[in-house]
Design an enzyme around this catalytic site. Structure first.
Site: not given
Length: 751
Positions: A397-400, A402, A405, A516
């Site tokens: 569902i995505g990229a983090g 490291f 995801v 953040d």
């Protein structure tokens, strides 16, 4: 000679007869036509005396005699006290439809559809009634004060309510009744929709008697007998308390792992009501009965507790003296560092910190994983190892930072399979990357709050290394708002903001500074519950496009960061409050980019010069004032998270306070940073970095600031501002310009 008088008499007689006939015809008309009669005929009415015409009776009412001043309602229909005579008679609504519930460990959400028949009125509201029932049907009793309702129990305008503080192993029957302005006039019972909910959490037994150990003007120390050990083990205790005189209008709670707690921040000489419940991995127990204890106030109160206070003071002085002696000893021998790092084992850290015994009993404190000599020890302390065979990865569902995801499912023995998100560490990593990857899990594992992303566990003993967290259906808040621009009511947006503030209050109370906080780092579930996430900013933000280098060499997200944190890296709960104000602006603008296309350097310079973001379109005055309060230059003047939560709760309880919009306001009290610092259209456009549209304004005939201040967003589009981001930016600044002009005019200046 004799014929002429006869002729004259005949003419006079004919004229007299004609007048009589005309008069008779007028009389007939008045009697046969309601519009010309003095007394209205049946089916017509005249509310006021005079020469006004009769009016036909509105629907569902009729006048049965002549000369009616009002039409009477038909059977089953009513007219409210404030309804005008010309309004149709109406009736109570039918029952709500499609009543559904969603139950988790901490809350119950009830949702329903409006009734099919509103009775012909728009003033529709809902009430929630609750009964708690035993095994037999005749063992039901009203829930009374044991439950808490958000936003409230009575007078709901939206078709949803959240119920909290329910007990384990209990049957609750909820009745949702529809009401309108004439419901109380009907002799029939109000129509209701009914649902029965069984809370099957395996909550432990109740704790013992809740005792007061000691009290001071601002604190009360409580303790209780630990309940019998349950198979799952006790995670912690939740203490609920409030001022007796307010009867839960102001509700607070805290948690502790020990069977004792010190409740601080109380008012002197004031009675408080306390109750406690326990929590295991299976759920909550019921609350204990309510116990009432009073803080001390005058000298007589203090004298009554003199013995207890003397013991506490003596112990404190003795402990402080011993600490000073030990500190001097180790400083002299040069072994202070050896004592704190080598002598203090991980088991001692867990006893002192994780169990919440430092600095005060009952207060859980955040422990920085970097304080451990071996960072992997922090992972073992604060996270749970998961067998990878229980995890099923379904899709990416995505990229983090490291690795990837993914979404998937987690099986837990004895529980239902749940949806999770899985962060994976890509192959080829070095040990430092593995340590930084798991550091965020060590932080998340210390938090337990409905508005903080929940850590399910980690996989460290096999590859790939994984962090498993709860799955949040709607993704990041900024993207979610952009996809649903304009779809939510103001009260729904305030509810989201309240959830974020509640999560930040929890972090602040634990001593954790997020650093953040931004809408991109807030996740939204299917019930619009917002959860604070992304706890890794203590590392350098090398890959964050929103980050920029500062004069001190670090990278931080400029648009969301307080001035003192940008210049001197002074991060605190006050700098988080600044960031929260930016998140408020993002939410109310449906995911607009803060400061639009301004460069990071322009943002820094503008803030130093006193510029603050204007209110988004449709933003209530109260919310923009809270934003400006969060953006105070002096950090000590910014609101605390507790203050923000309390303020938003007041808005939710009083929705009418949200009706006043910034663009509708006619006056504004004097406030800092709002002096007029430009005198022409060009100066104003330069100040908001929109000077490229100067010719558009001039060509459209907007030559004065007064004329600009009367513009709407449609006017902005009409003069040729094509980009929607530019349109909103100019429209928001027009609102601020309008307020500034009004402010100057109040002081006697005319722009």
């Amino acid at each position: 000679m004799h014929g002429q008088p006869l002729y004259s008499s005949t003419v006079a007689l004919e004229q007299s007869l004609a007048r009589q006939i005309a008069a008779r015809r007028c009389e007939v008309r008045r009697r046969t036509s309601p519009q010309f009669s003095e007394a209205c005929q049946p089916g017509f009415f005249k509310a006021y005396a005079g020469n006004t015409n009769c009016s036909k009776c509105p629907p569902h009412c009729f006048s049965y005699g002549e000369g009616a001043a009002i039409c009477r309602c038909e059977t089953g229909f009513f007219r409210a006290e404030r309804d005008p005579p010309s309004m149709a008679c109406t009736r109570p609504p039918s029952s709500p439809r499609n009543l559904l519930f969603n139950l988790n460990d901490t809350s119950l959400i009830l949702e329903w559809s409006p009734p099919s028949d509103t009775g012909g009125r728009r003033d529709l509201t809902y009430n929630v009634q609750c009964k708690r029932c035993g095994p037999e049907p005749d063992q039901c009793q009203f829930c009374e004060e044991e439950l808490r309702y958000l936003p409230r129990q009575l007078g709901l305008t939206n078709a949803t309510v959240t119920v909290m503080d329910f007990s384990a192993h209990a049957n609750y029957t909820f009745e949702i009744e529809s009401l309108n302005g004439v419901s109380e006039m009907s002799s029939f019972p109000h129509p209701v929709a009914i649902v029965t909910v069984s809370t099957d959490q395996g909550g432990p037994s109740l704790v013992g008697t809740l005792k007061k150990d000691w009290a001071s003007p601002n604190s009360i120390a409580l303790s209780w007998q630990q309940p019998e050990q349950t198979p799952q083990g006790i995670l912690d205790y939740e203490i609920k308390y409030y001022q007796k005189e307010h009867e839960q209008l102001s509700y607070s709670s805290t948690r502790t792992k020990a069977p004792s707690v010190i409740i601080s921040g109380l008012k002197p000489a004031t009675w408080y009501v306390f109750s406690v419940r326990t929590r295991t991995p299976a759920g909550y127990s019921s609350y204990t009965p309510k116990y009432e204890y009073k803080t001390t106030g005058d000298s007589s109160d203090i004298a009554s507790d003199q013995g207890q206070v003397l013991v506490i003071v003596t112990a404190a002085v003795g402990g402080f003296t011993l600490l000073v002696i030990l500190t001097l000893f180790f400083l002299i021998t040069g072994r202070c560092q050896w004592y704190f790092k080598a002598k203090m084992t991980s088991e001692e850290k867990r006893t002192n910190y994780q169990n919440g015994h430092v600095p005060f009993p009952g207060i859980k404190t955040y422990v920085d994983p970097d304080t451990y000599e071996d960072p992997t020890q922090a992972v073992h302390e604060f996270t749970k190892e998961i067998d990878p065979s229980r995890i099923r990865i379904e899709r990416v569902i995505g990229a983090g930072e490291f690795g990837e995801v993914c979404s998937g499912r987690l099986r837990t023995p004895g529980k239902k399979e749940i949806a999770v998100a899985i962060k994976t560490l890509k192959g080829g990593y070095v040990e430092r990357q593995r340590r930084d990857f798991l550091r965020e899990a060590s932080i998340m594992g210390q938090f337990d709050h409905p508005n903080i992303i929940r850590l399910e566990g980690v996989v460290t003993k096999s590859r790939p290394v994984m962090i498993v967290v709860e799955y949040v259906e709607n993704g990041s808040l900024d993207s979610f708002l952009r996809q649903h621009d304009g779809h939510f009511t103001v009260i729904q947006l305030v509810g989201m903001l309240r959830g974020i503030a509640s999560g930040m209050k929890y972090l602040s109370d634990m001593g954790y500074v997020h650093r953040d906080l931004a809408a991109r780092n807030i996740l939204v579930n299917s019930n619009l519950v917002c959860k604070v996430s992304d706890f890794g900013l203590s590392r350098v933000l090398e890959d964050d496009p929103e980050a920029a280098y500062t004069t001190t060499g670090g990278k931080i997200p400029i648009r969301w960061t307080a001035p003192e944190a940008i210049s001197y890296r002074k991060f605190s709960s006050a700098s988080d409050a600044w960031s929260y104000g930016i998140v408020m602006w993002e939410v109310m603008s449906y995911g607009e980019r803060p400061y639009w296309e301004m460069s990071n350097q322009d943002v820094i310079l503008s803030i130093e010069e006193g510029y603050r973001l204007p209110a988004p379109m449709g933003c209530p005055v109260a919310l923009h004032q809270l934003m400006l309060h969060c953006w105070q230059k002096e950090r000590s003047h910014r609101p605390k998270c507790t203050d923000v939560v309390s303020f938003l709760d007041k808005l939710i309880r009083n929705p009418s306070s949200l009706l006043s919009l910034v663009e509708d306001i006619q006056s504004l009290p004097e406030s800092p940073g709002e002096e007029m610092d430009f005198i022409s259209i060009g100066d104003w456009l330069d100040s908001i970095k929109m000077s490229q549209y100067k010719s558009n304004f001039m060509a459209a005939g907007y030559n004065t600031l007064d004329s600009v201040a009367r513009m709407s967003i449609e006017d902005v589009r009409r003069i040729g501002v094509e980009l929607i981001g530019h349109q909103r930016r100019i429209s928001s600044s027009v609102q601020t310009l309008r307020l500034q002009i009004l402010h100057e005019q109040e002081k006697g200046f005319h722009v």
